[in-house]
Design an enzyme around this catalytic site. Structure first.
Site, PDB file in Angstrom:
ATOM      1  N   ASP A 157      -2.107   5.241  14.821  1.00 34.18           N
ATOM      2  CA  ASP A 157      -3.419   4.882  15.351  1.00 34.18           C
ATOM      3  C   ASP A 157      -3.279   3.930  16.538  1.00 34.18           C
ATOM      4  O   ASP A 157      -4.041   4.021  17.513  1.00 34.18           O
ATOM      5  CB  ASP A 157      -4.279   4.226  14.265  1.00 34.18           C
TER       6      ASP A 157
ATOM      7  N   LYS B 163      10.533  -1.412   6.758  1.00 35.30           N
ATOM      8  CA  LYS B 163      10.713  -2.861   6.616  1.00 35.30           C
ATOM      9  C   LYS B 163      11.869  -3.114   5.653  1.00 35.30           C
ATOM     10  O   LYS B 163      11.698  -3.697   4.577  1.00 35.30           O
ATOM     11  CB  LYS B 163       9.421  -3.512   6.123  1.00 35.30           C
TER      12      LYS B 163
ATOM     13  N   ASP C 248       7.130  -3.829  12.193  1.00 38.05           N
ATOM     14  CA  ASP C 248       6.372  -4.822  12.953  1.00 38.05           C
ATOM     15  C   ASP C 248       6.883  -4.922  14.389  1.00 38.05           C
ATOM     16  O   ASP C 248       6.106  -5.085  15.333  1.00 38.05           O
ATOM     17  CB  ASP C 248       6.381  -6.183  12.257  1.00 38.05           C
TER      18      ASP C 248
ATOM     19  N   ASP D  14       0.489   5.589   9.251  1.00 44.15           N
ATOM     20  CA  ASP D  14      -0.960   5.543   9.425  1.00 44.15           C
ATOM     21  C   ASP D  14      -1.328   4.506  10.486  1.00 44.15           C
ATOM     22  O   ASP D  14      -2.097   4.769  11.422  1.00 44.15           O
ATOM     23  CB  ASP D  14      -1.610   5.201   8.086  1.00 44.15           C
TER      24      ASP D  14
ATOM     25  N   TYR E 216       0.035   4.886  -0.911  1.00 41.44           N
ATOM     26  CA  TYR E 216      -1.235   5.572  -1.118  1.00 41.44           C
ATOM     27  C   TYR E 216      -1.243   6.395  -2.409  1.00 41.44           C
ATOM     28  O   TYR E 216      -2.310   6.751  -2.909  1.00 41.44           O
ATOM     29  CB  TYR E 216      -1.550   6.498   0.057  1.00 41.44           C
TER      30      TYR E 216
END
Length: 354
Positions: A252, A191, A224, A248, A140
Site C-alpha cells: 500500500d 523482521k 521497517d 499488506d 491474519y
C-alpha cells in the site's frame, strides 16, 4: 474452450469500477474471446441479503470458475459486527478456500502519472515493482486469536503470527519463478531481528534459493528499513517477497508512489490449474461511493492480470494494459488523479484506447 469469469462487485465503489471492467471484458468477448462473465453477491451486500458475507452458493461458483474478479468489500455500516461476520471475513475465507497463497501486487508508475506521485518525478518515473505477498498464512490466519477478559478485569487481544516451512517455500518459489522473467533479483522482507517466524522466513527463503534458484540474486531486508527505502529510493527494488502482514502494509505504501491507489491491481494465485482471485487494492472507499467518480483503472488492470494468469490470453492482457496507458497519455483523469472525468467517462477513454 469457453472459460468463466465470476464477478463479485461487492460494496462501496466496487460495483462502479466492476461495471467498467465488465464493459472491457464485453468488448473482448465481442471480438472473439471465449469467455462467459457471471456475477454473484459478496461482502456487505451479501450480509444484507443473506446474513453472511460469503454464501455457500457463491463460494461454490468461485471454486468452479476459471477466474474471480472482485470489486471491493466493507463499509461503516458493517463495522460494528464481529470479525467473523464482517465483509472482510468473507474475503479471508474466499482466499483460504480458493487456496490462493501468492498475492501479486505490481506498483508501476505510468509515465503520464509521474507528477501525480507525492515523490518527485526523478524518484518514481519508470518505477516497476512487483510485490509477492504470502496471502493465506501469518497473523491474519494464525490461531489462537480473539479478545478475552483476564482475571483482573483487563481485556486482552491475541493474534498469532505463525508460518511453516512449506508455506514459506511455496510462495518463495512463485517469487523466484517470476524473477526469472524480470531482472533475476528478489529482496525478501521480514523482521528476523525480533521475530522467530521472521528468522524462519529468512532461513527458508535462502535455503530454497541456494538449492533451486542459484541464478537469482537474493537479498534480505528488515521490513521497517524497507518502508524507509521505498520512500528514499524506490527504484532500487524490482521484486519484493514478504509475508501477509508486511506485504499488506508495504504494498500500500508503494501504491501511493504511483500516484493513486486507484491505479493498482492485484492477483492472488495458487498451484497450477487453480482459479485465481483478482482485485483492485483500493478498497470500498465509502466516502466517494455512489458519486460516480471512482477510478476504474485498477479494476481494469486486475482484469488484465486475470487474462494473463488464469484465462490464457496474455496478448489481450497486454492490449488492455496498453489501452489504460493510452487513455492516460491522452490526459484522461479521474478526480484522484487531478482530473474531472467520471468513472463511466474514464471507462469510455479506456475502451477508445482498446
Amino acid at each position: 474452450m469457453t472459460k468463466t469469469l465470476l464477478l463479485l462487485p461487492g460494496d462501496g465503489i466496487g460495483p462502479e469500477v466492476s461495471a467498467v471492467a465488465r464493459r472491457v471484458a464485453g468488448r473482448l468477448i465481442n471480438h472473439g474471446l471465449p469467455l462467459t462473465v457471471e456475477e454473484a453477491p459478496f461482502g456487505g451486500v451479501s450480509i444484507d441479503a443473506h446474513g453472511v458475507p460469503l454464501t455457500d452458493a457463491t463460494l461454490a461458483r468461485a471454486l468452479q470458475a476459471d477466474a474471480v474478479l472482485m470489486g471491493a468489500v466493507g463499509g461503516p455500516q458493517w463495522a460494528n459486527q464481529s470479525y467473523a461476520t464482517r465483509p472482510e471475513a468473507g474475503l479471508l475465507k474466499l482466499r483460504s478456500e480458493m487456496q490462493v497463497y501468492a498475492n501479486l501486487r505490481p506498483a508501476r508508475c505510468f509515465t503520464a502519472l509521474a507528477d501525480a506521485s507525492t515523490l518527485k518525478r526523478v524518484y518514481v518515473e519508470g518505477l516497476d515493482i512487483l510485490f509477492v505477498r504470502e496471502l493465506t498464512g501469518g497473523v491474519y490466519f494464525g490461531e489462537p486469536r480473539g479478545v478475552e477478559t483476564l482475571a483482573d478485569g483487563q481485556r486482552r487481544g491475541v493474534n498469532t503470527h505463525v508460518y511453516t516451512s512449506s508455506e514459506i517455500r511455496r510462495v518463495a518459489r512463485v517469487a523466484f519463478e517470476l524473477a526469472r522473467g524480470r531482472k533475476h533479483e528478489v529482496v525478501s522482507a521480514e523482521k528476523a531481528n525480533v521475530m522467530e517466524a521472521g528468522l524462519l522466513w529468512r532461513e527458508e527463503v535462502q535455503a530454497l534459493r541456494d538449492a533451486e534458484y542459484p541464478d537469482i540474486k537474493l537479498s534480505h531486508m528488515l521490513a521497517d528499513n524497507m518502508a524507509m527505502q521505498l520512500v528514499k529510493n524506490p527504484r532500487q527494488f524490482d521484486l519484493i517477497l514478504t509475508d501477509n502482514l508486511f506485504g499488506d502494509i508495504l504494498s500500500d505504501e508503494a501504491a501511493m508512489l504511483t500516484g493513486s491507489l486507484g491505479m493498482l491491481p492485484s492477483a492472488a494465485i495458487g498451484d497450477a490449474g487453480r482459479a485465481g482471485l483478482y482485485e483492485p487494492i483500493h478498497g470500498s472507499a465509502p466516502d466517494i461511493a455512489g458519486r460516480g467518480i471512482a477510478n476504474p483503472c485498477a479494476a481494469v488492470l486486475s482484469l488484465a492480470m486475470a487474462l494473463r494468469h488464469s484465462l490464457g490470453a496474455p496478448e489481450l492482457a497486454a492490449r488492455v494494459e496498453a489501452a489504460v496507458e493510452a487513455a492516460l497519455d491522452k490526459g484522461a483523469r479521474t478526480p484522484d488523479l487531478g482530473g474531472t472525468l467520471s468513472t463511466v467517462a474514464m471507462g469510455d477513454a479506456i475502451l477508445a484506447g482498446l
